[in-house]
Design an enzyme around this catalytic site. Sequence first.
Site, PDB file in Angstrom:
ATOM      1  N   TYR A  47      45.748  34.738  26.832  1.00 38.71           N
ATOM      2  CA  TYR A  47      44.315  34.985  26.633  1.00 38.71           C
ATOM      3  C   TYR A  47      43.889  34.701  25.196  1.00 38.71           C
ATOM      4  O   TYR A  47      43.106  35.462  24.609  1.00 38.71           O
ATOM      5  CB  TYR A  47      43.966  36.429  27.008  1.00 38.71           C
ATOM      6  CG  TYR A  47      44.169  36.784  28.466  1.00 38.71           C
ATOM      7  CD1 TYR A  47      44.448  35.814  29.422  1.00 38.71           C
ATOM      8  CD2 TYR A  47      44.081  38.112  28.893  1.00 38.71           C
ATOM      9  CE1 TYR A  47      44.643  36.144  30.744  1.00 38.71           C
ATOM     10  CE2 TYR A  47      44.270  38.451  30.223  1.00 38.71           C
ATOM     11  CZ  TYR A  47      44.554  37.469  31.141  1.00 38.71           C
ATOM     12  OH  TYR A  47      44.748  37.806  32.455  1.00 38.71           O
ATOM     13  N   THR A  64      40.541  41.439  29.422  1.00 36.29           N
ATOM     14  CA  THR A  64      40.113  41.018  28.088  1.00 36.29           C
ATOM     15  C   THR A  64      40.330  39.534  27.795  1.00 36.29           C
ATOM     16  O   THR A  64      40.406  39.143  26.636  1.00 36.29           O
ATOM     17  CB  THR A  64      40.838  41.858  27.012  1.00 36.29           C
ATOM     18  OG1 THR A  64      42.253  41.637  27.099  1.00 36.29           O
ATOM     19  CG2 THR A  64      40.530  43.331  27.175  1.00 36.29           C
TER      20      THR A  64
END
Length: 265
Positions: free
Chosen positions: A69, A25
Amino acid sequence: MEGLHSHYRNLGSTGLSVSPLGLGTVKLGRNQGVKYPSQFQLPSDDEARELIALAHDLGINLIDTAPAYGTSETRLGPLLAGQRHKWIICSKVGEEFSDGESHFDFSAAHTRRSVQRSLERLQTDYLDMVLVHSNGDDLAVLEQGAFDTLESLKREGLIRAFGLSGKTIEGGLAALQRSDCAMVTYNLREQAERPVLDFALAHGKGILIKKALASGHLCSEGADPVQEGLKLVLGHQAVASAIIGTINREHLKNNVAAALAVLGT
């Protein structure tokens, strides 16, 4: 379309059973400083929700995220609300990303703070896996307190398994002697870390694969690069899952179809 439901694999001796493909992700939260062949826009919440629902329908039960992220963890919390039981969640510690750059801290104190923050962001009271996000100096990283803290957090029930997302053979081998699993680069172009996979198989440790498709750069490898890449990766018995980062629904379907072809359905 048939899914991966009947192909789950044990992650070493952790007791975790994971789909042979996991959903990476990074693209939910960060599009700066990433090593993909083309630029992309972060998906909307609706697009992300549809992608996660499709992944679940296709039999994927593993989601990989990290503080580095960008907003990935923060976005996943609400997106996974009410379905925590459906997912094996892997996050990380050690790397932070801000102002377009990565910063690293592998100390005991930062490790504990990072895990607590991930629990809050992901709106959960436990993480299935936490990996130390190495800066490449794996052996030095392992001496800085993160592993000791993750061991304590496991005893406390806040995490179920831990290990290293490293970059060297030596680091991977050392980490597996002290932890449950390792995330390793292994693909048609890069197989230098194969000894880590072999060690894991011999010692009942878990392996997750990153860059299984070389971050999207395998377009020139063989007649069907995705299928050939997954054939190599999933063909090693130590490998529990290959983490594939995509925000494209068709790519996700194609990756699952390629995995099913490799797995002989």
